[in-house]
Design a protein around this motif. Structure first.
Motif, PDB file in Angstrom:
ATOM      1  N   SER A  83       0.797  -1.225   0.000  1.00 45.84           N
ATOM      2  CA  SER A  83       0.000   0.000   0.000  1.00 45.84           C
ATOM      3  C   SER A  83       0.835   1.282   0.000  1.00 45.84           C
ATOM      4  O   SER A  83       0.271   2.372  -0.034  1.00 45.84           O
ATOM      5  N   SER A  84       2.153   1.185   0.034  1.00 49.77           N
ATOM      6  CA  SER A  84       3.002   2.364  -0.193  1.00 49.77           C
ATOM      7  C   SER A  84       4.408   1.913  -0.558  1.00 49.77           C
ATOM      8  O   SER A  84       4.767   0.742  -0.346  1.00 49.77           O
ATOM      9  N   GLY A  85       5.188   2.853  -1.064  1.00 45.98           N
ATOM     10  CA  GLY A  85       6.578   2.545  -1.379  1.00 45.98           C
ATOM     11  C   GLY A  85       7.343   2.184  -0.119  1.00 45.98           C
ATOM     12  O   GLY A  85       8.077   1.194  -0.064  1.00 45.98           O
ATOM     13  N   LEU A  86       7.129   2.997   0.921  1.00 49.31           N
ATOM     14  CA  LEU A  86       7.834   2.732   2.173  1.00 49.31           C
ATOM     15  C   LEU A  86       7.372   1.391   2.766  1.00 49.31           C
ATOM     16  O   LEU A  86       8.163   0.679   3.388  1.00 49.31           O
ATOM     17  N   GLY A  87       6.102   1.062   2.565  1.00 51.51           N
ATOM     18  CA  GLY A  87       5.565  -0.220   3.036  1.00 51.51           C
ATOM     19  C   GLY A  87       6.311  -1.390   2.407  1.00 51.51           C
ATOM     20  O   GLY A  87       6.677  -2.349   3.103  1.00 51.51           O
ATOM     21  N   CYS A 109      19.533   9.254  -0.228  1.00 57.35           N
ATOM     22  CA  CYS A 109      18.423   8.423  -0.685  1.00 57.35           C
ATOM     23  C   CYS A 109      17.150   9.062  -0.171  1.00 57.35           C
ATOM     24  O   CYS A 109      17.189  10.098   0.498  1.00 57.35           O
ATOM     25  N   TYR A 110      16.032   8.468  -0.489  1.00 56.98           N
ATOM     26  CA  TYR A 110      14.750   8.966  -0.004  1.00 56.98           C
ATOM     27  C   TYR A 110      14.838   9.088   1.516  1.00 56.98           C
ATOM     28  O   TYR A 110      15.208   8.126   2.193  1.00 56.98           O
ATOM     29  N   SER A 111      14.524  10.272   2.067  1.00 54.35           N
ATOM     30  CA  SER A 111      14.882  10.525   3.465  1.00 54.35           C
ATOM     31  C   SER A 111      14.210   9.546   4.427  1.00 54.35           C
ATOM     32  O   SER A 111      14.818   9.096   5.396  1.00 54.35           O
ATOM     33  N   ALA A 152      20.782   0.154  -2.599  1.00 58.11           N
ATOM     34  CA  ALA A 152      21.156   1.232  -3.521  1.00 58.11           C
ATOM     35  C   ALA A 152      19.906   1.970  -3.975  1.00 58.11           C
ATOM     36  O   ALA A 152      18.811   1.401  -3.991  1.00 58.11           O
ATOM     37  N   GLU A 153      20.089   3.236  -4.297  1.00 62.11           N
ATOM     38  CA  GLU A 153      18.993   4.009  -4.886  1.00 62.11           C
ATOM     39  C   GLU A 153      19.614   4.770  -6.047  1.00 62.11           C
ATOM     40  O   GLU A 153      20.503   5.593  -5.845  1.00 62.11           O
ATOM     41  N   THR A 154      19.168   4.482  -7.256  1.00 62.21           N
ATOM     42  CA  THR A 154      19.796   5.123  -8.421  1.00 62.21           C
ATOM     43  C   THR A 154      18.779   5.310  -9.536  1.00 62.21           C
ATOM     44  O   THR A 154      18.071   4.359  -9.857  1.00 62.21           O
ATOM     45  N   VAL A 182      17.663  -2.557  -5.083  1.00 63.41           N
ATOM     46  CA  VAL A 182      17.758  -1.268  -5.776  1.00 63.41           C
ATOM     47  C   VAL A 182      16.405  -0.562  -5.787  1.00 63.41           C
ATOM     48  O   VAL A 182      15.418  -1.092  -6.309  1.00 63.41           O
ATOM     49  N   ASP A 183      16.378   0.627  -5.206  1.00 67.36           N
ATOM     50  CA  ASP A 183      15.209   1.495  -5.330  1.00 67.36           C
ATOM     51  C   ASP A 183      15.355   2.215  -6.671  1.00 67.36           C
ATOM     52  O   ASP A 183      16.212   3.080  -6.839  1.00 67.36           O
ATOM     53  N   SER A 184      14.505   1.827  -7.629  1.00 70.57           N
ATOM     54  CA  SER A 184      14.604   2.321  -9.008  1.00 70.57           C
ATOM     55  C   SER A 184      13.476   3.301  -9.327  1.00 70.57           C
ATOM     56  O   SER A 184      13.192   3.570 -10.494  1.00 70.57           O
ATOM     57  N   THR A 185      12.872   3.857  -8.276  1.00 77.13           N
ATOM     58  CA  THR A 185      11.706   4.744  -8.436  1.00 77.13           C
ATOM     59  C   THR A 185      11.956   5.871  -9.432  1.00 77.13           C
ATOM     60  O   THR A 185      11.116   6.143 -10.292  1.00 77.13           O
ATOM     61  N   PHE A 186      13.131   6.534  -9.314  1.00 75.46           N
ATOM     62  CA  PHE A 186      13.392   7.704 -10.162  1.00 75.46           C
ATOM     63  C   PHE A 186      13.514   7.333 -11.640  1.00 75.46           C
ATOM     64  O   PHE A 186      13.307   8.175 -12.498  1.00 75.46           O
ATOM     65  N   HIS A 204      10.030  -0.099  -6.202  1.00 76.29           N
ATOM     66  CA  HIS A 204       9.540   1.212  -6.650  1.00 76.29           C
ATOM     67  C   HIS A 204       8.527   1.755  -5.665  1.00 76.29           C
ATOM     68  O   HIS A 204       7.696   0.997  -5.149  1.00 76.29           O
ATOM     69  N   SER A 205       8.559   3.063  -5.475  1.00 79.15           N
ATOM     70  CA  SER A 205       7.377   3.735  -4.976  1.00 79.15           C
ATOM     71  C   SER A 205       6.488   3.883  -6.204  1.00 79.15           C
ATOM     72  O   SER A 205       6.745   4.727  -7.071  1.00 79.15           O
ATOM     73  N   ALA A 206       5.439   3.059  -6.307  1.00 75.03           N
ATOM     74  CA  ALA A 206       4.550   3.107  -7.477  1.00 75.03           C
ATOM     75  C   ALA A 206       3.672   4.354  -7.457  1.00 75.03           C
ATOM     76  O   ALA A 206       2.973   4.646  -8.425  1.00 75.03           O
ATOM     77  N   THR A 207       3.746   5.082  -6.338  1.00 74.81           N
ATOM     78  CA  THR A 207       3.082   6.386  -6.214  1.00 74.81           C
ATOM     79  C   THR A 207       3.586   7.345  -7.288  1.00 74.81           C
ATOM     80  O   THR A 207       2.884   8.283  -7.652  1.00 74.81           O
ATOM     81  N   LYS A 208       4.796   7.107  -7.779  1.00 69.58           N
ATOM     82  CA  LYS A 208       5.467   8.066  -8.640  1.00 69.58           C
ATOM     83  C   LYS A 208       5.197   7.764 -10.124  1.00 69.58           C
ATOM     84  O   LYS A 208       4.082   7.897 -10.561  1.00 69.58           O
ATOM     85  N   TYR A 209       6.213   7.333 -10.887  1.00 67.44           N
ATOM     86  CA  TYR A 209       6.010   7.167 -12.333  1.00 67.44           C
ATOM     87  C   TYR A 209       4.982   6.094 -12.677  1.00 67.44           C
ATOM     88  O   TYR A 209       4.229   6.226 -13.630  1.00 67.44           O
ATOM     89  N   VAL A 217      -1.272   5.929  -3.822  1.00 69.16           N
ATOM     90  CA  VAL A 217      -0.055   5.637  -3.058  1.00 69.16           C
ATOM     91  C   VAL A 217       0.143   4.125  -3.074  1.00 69.16           C
ATOM     92  O   VAL A 217      -0.775   3.375  -2.726  1.00 69.16           O
ATOM     93  N   ALA A 218       1.324   3.660  -3.495  1.00 64.36           N
ATOM     94  CA  ALA A 218       1.562   2.213  -3.588  1.00 64.36           C
ATOM     95  C   ALA A 218       3.044   1.926  -3.751  1.00 64.36           C
ATOM     96  O   ALA A 218       3.828   2.820  -4.083  1.00 64.36           O
ATOM     97  N   GLY A 219       3.423   0.665  -3.516  1.00 60.18           N
ATOM     98  CA  GLY A 219       4.809   0.252  -3.711  1.00 60.18           C
ATOM     99  C   GLY A 219       4.854  -1.138  -4.301  1.00 60.18           C
ATOM    100  O   GLY A 219       3.874  -1.894  -4.203  1.00 60.18           O
ATOM    101  N   SER A 335       6.459  14.978  -3.912  1.00 60.67           N
ATOM    102  CA  SER A 335       6.197  13.804  -4.746  1.00 60.67           C
ATOM    103  C   SER A 335       6.700  14.074  -6.159  1.00 60.67           C
ATOM    104  O   SER A 335       7.249  15.141  -6.447  1.00 60.67           O
ATOM    105  N   LEU A 336       6.545  13.093  -7.042  1.00 59.14           N
ATOM    106  CA  LEU A 336       7.168  13.193  -8.360  1.00 59.14           C
ATOM    107  C   LEU A 336       6.572  12.146  -9.292  1.00 59.14           C
ATOM    108  O   LEU A 336       5.805  11.284  -8.876  1.00 59.14           O
ATOM    109  N   GLY A 337       6.961  12.272 -10.561  1.00 63.30           N
ATOM    110  CA  GLY A 337       6.605  11.232 -11.534  1.00 63.30           C
ATOM    111  C   GLY A 337       5.227  11.395 -12.146  1.00 63.30           C
ATOM    112  O   GLY A 337       4.814  10.572 -12.948  1.00 63.30           O
TER     113      GLY A 337
HETATM  114  C1  PLP Z   1       8.489   8.380  -2.689  1.00 62.89           C
HETATM  115  C2  PLP Z   1       9.644   7.511  -2.587  1.00 62.89           C
HETATM  116  C3  PLP Z   1       9.677   6.432  -1.672  1.00 62.89           C
HETATM  117  C4  PLP Z   1       8.547   6.162  -0.700  1.00 62.89           C
HETATM  118  O1  PLP Z   1       7.379   5.807  -1.364  1.00 62.89           O
HETATM  119  P1  PLP Z   1       5.894   6.121  -0.810  1.00 62.89           P
HETATM  120  O2  PLP Z   1       5.036   5.609  -1.904  1.00 62.89           O
HETATM  121  O3  PLP Z   1       5.812   7.598  -0.585  1.00 62.89           O
HETATM  122  O4  PLP Z   1       5.748   5.371   0.469  1.00 62.89           O
HETATM  123  C5  PLP Z   1      10.794   5.626  -1.677  1.00 62.89           C
HETATM  124  N1  PLP Z   1      11.831   5.846  -2.507  1.00 62.89           N
HETATM  125  C6  PLP Z   1      11.845   6.879  -3.378  1.00 62.89           C
HETATM  126  C7  PLP Z   1      13.032   7.074  -4.257  1.00 62.89           C
HETATM  127  C8  PLP Z   1      10.759   7.743  -3.453  1.00 62.89           C
HETATM  128  O5  PLP Z   1      10.780   8.765  -4.325  1.00 62.89           O
END
Ligand code: PLP
Length: 394
Positions: A83-87, A109-111, A152-154, A182-186, A204-209, A217-219, A335-337
């Motif tokens: 239900s979230s990226g952080l989740g 990285c994502y704070s 890693a986050e890249t 690897v957090d590939s959200t960006f 991925h934080s699927a909340t984004k792209y 909000v999803a992951g 937020s982004l994407g």
């Molecule tokens: C937003 C984000 C997260 C967290 O995702 P949420 O969907 O907000 O919980 C993690 N990593 C990166 C790089 C993000 O941009």
């Protein structure tokens, strides 16, 4: 890098039509329990943690459909959504870390990922060594015999620095029981597929792209079935399940992911080039701009630069703050994407939970501005930034 027919992803999903009525768009199935045809089948589904026809907390037809498309985009055996990226990050960390283990992770990285790592390190009792996010040699130097996880986050948030995933993966393979996450959200799955470079889990934080419309909000994490089975098990008792409607929105978003990201890549490159030549701008950071210190790595490891652009104002923090207040078309928001371009001042907005020292470590300078570039016409974005910078100077 493999060339993929990403636009055809819009055709995926129809075979999951639960009711076999030939819906061109998947129906939303809200049922939380399912009638078993007989006792044997009831027992079989109770054993199969991935069964979407058992109980709602384990997933739904809609979350399974979403997971199967992500798995195919990432070249993974399986995916698990939350239900979230952080989740999903939390589920992955809980699945693989035990007391006494060691983790190597980047400062930048994502704070809240960093706050989560620090908190779990204390609660579970593992150690974390932080390294410069773009220095692959530092990651390699800091691993120990008990390193179980390299994180890693890249591109990194917010600096868009990169780390060489192939090198990191080769090193990780030499360690016993160590996985590379690897957090590939960006990047989104369109621009980068870390599993093909040797990573064990991509998330991925699927909340984004992936969602792409700033309304869900999803992951999601993807990787080998053996690893995803562990994540799914942790997930089933922690319970961060993705609502069927949210999964349906994500699946709808995926149909246009390739088109959106291609336009965002092109717009971001145009903006990076314009900012690079602007006298009020000290420096610009964009992986696919030739001025990026890791441009060569970007073209090797990514198929496009993505929509995230960072730049520093020559005049410092106050000009940065007034610039983000002076844009009209471009909205000031975190937020982004999404399809709309947004602008952020990371030091005071996305990264304000970090201490001053942590901000320095994460490369979040007071004059840094982050743009999430959308799908508008590039000229309109440039005109808006131009008038905002001019107003700054007055
Ligand atoms: C937003 C984000 C997260 C967290 O995702 P949420 O969907 O907000 O919980 C993690 N990593 C990166 C790089 C993000 O941009």
């Amino acid at each position: 890098m493999k060339v993929r027919n990403y636009n055809t992803i819009c055709q995926v999903g129809k075979e999951n039509d639960a009711l076999l009525l030939g819906h061109v768009s998947t129906p939303i199935c809200l049922a939380t329990a399912f009638e078993f045809p007989d006792t044997d089948e009831g027992a079989r589904r109770a054993e199969d943690i991935a069964a979407s026809e058992f109980y709602g907390r384990w997933g739904s037809h809609n979350s399974r459909e979403f997971e199967s498309i992500i798995a195919s985009l990432e070249g993974a055996e399986e995916a698990v959504c939350a239900s979230s990226g952080l989740g999903i990050i939390s589920m992955v960390l809980h699945s693989f870390l035990m007391p006494g283990d060691h983790v190597v992770a980047p400062y930048a990285c994502y704070s809240e990922s960093k706050i989560l790592l620090d908190t779990l390190a204390q609660q579970i009792g593992f150690d974390v060594t932080y390294v410069e996010s773009h220095q692959v040699e530092q990651y390699i130097r800091e691993t120990r015999s008990n390193t179980r996880l390299i994180y890693a986050e890249t591109p990194a948030n917010p600096t868009v620095s990169l780390v060489d995933l192939s090198k990191l993966a080769k090193h990780s393979e030499t360690l016993e029981n160590c996985i590379l996450i690897v957090d590939s959200t960006f990047a989104s799955p369109i621009n980068q597929t870390p599993l093909e470079l040797g990573a064990d889990i991509v998330l991925h934080s699927a909340t984004k792209y992936i969602g792409g419309h700033s309304d869900v909000v999803a992951g999601v994490a993807a990787g080998r079935s053996e690893l995803m089975g562990k994540v799914r098990k942790t997930f089933s008792f922690h319970g961060p399940h993705l609502d069927p409607f949210a999964a349906w929105l994500l699946t709808r978003g995926l149909k246009t992911l390739a088109l959106r990201v291609k336009q965002q890549n092109a717009n971001a490159l145009a903006l990076a080039e314009w900012l690079h030549n602007h006298p009020a701008i000290e420096s610009v950071s964009y992986p696919y701009h030739s001025s990026h210190p890791q441009y060569e790595l970007a073209t090797r490891q990514m198929r496009g630069g993505s929509g995230m652009v960072c730049f520093k104002m020559r005049e410092g923090r106050s000009t940065a703050l007034s610039l983000v207040s002076n844009t009209n078309l471009i909205k000031m928001a975190v937020s982004l994407g999404g399809v709309r371009t947004t602008i952020t001042h990371p030091a005071s907005m996305t990264h304000n939970l970090l201490s001053d020292d942590e901000l320095v470590d994460a490369g979040v300078a007071p004059n840094l501005i982050r743009l999430s570039v959308g799908i508008e016409d590039a000229d309109d974005l440039i005109n808006d930034l131009s008038q905002a910078i001019e107003r700054d100077g007055k």
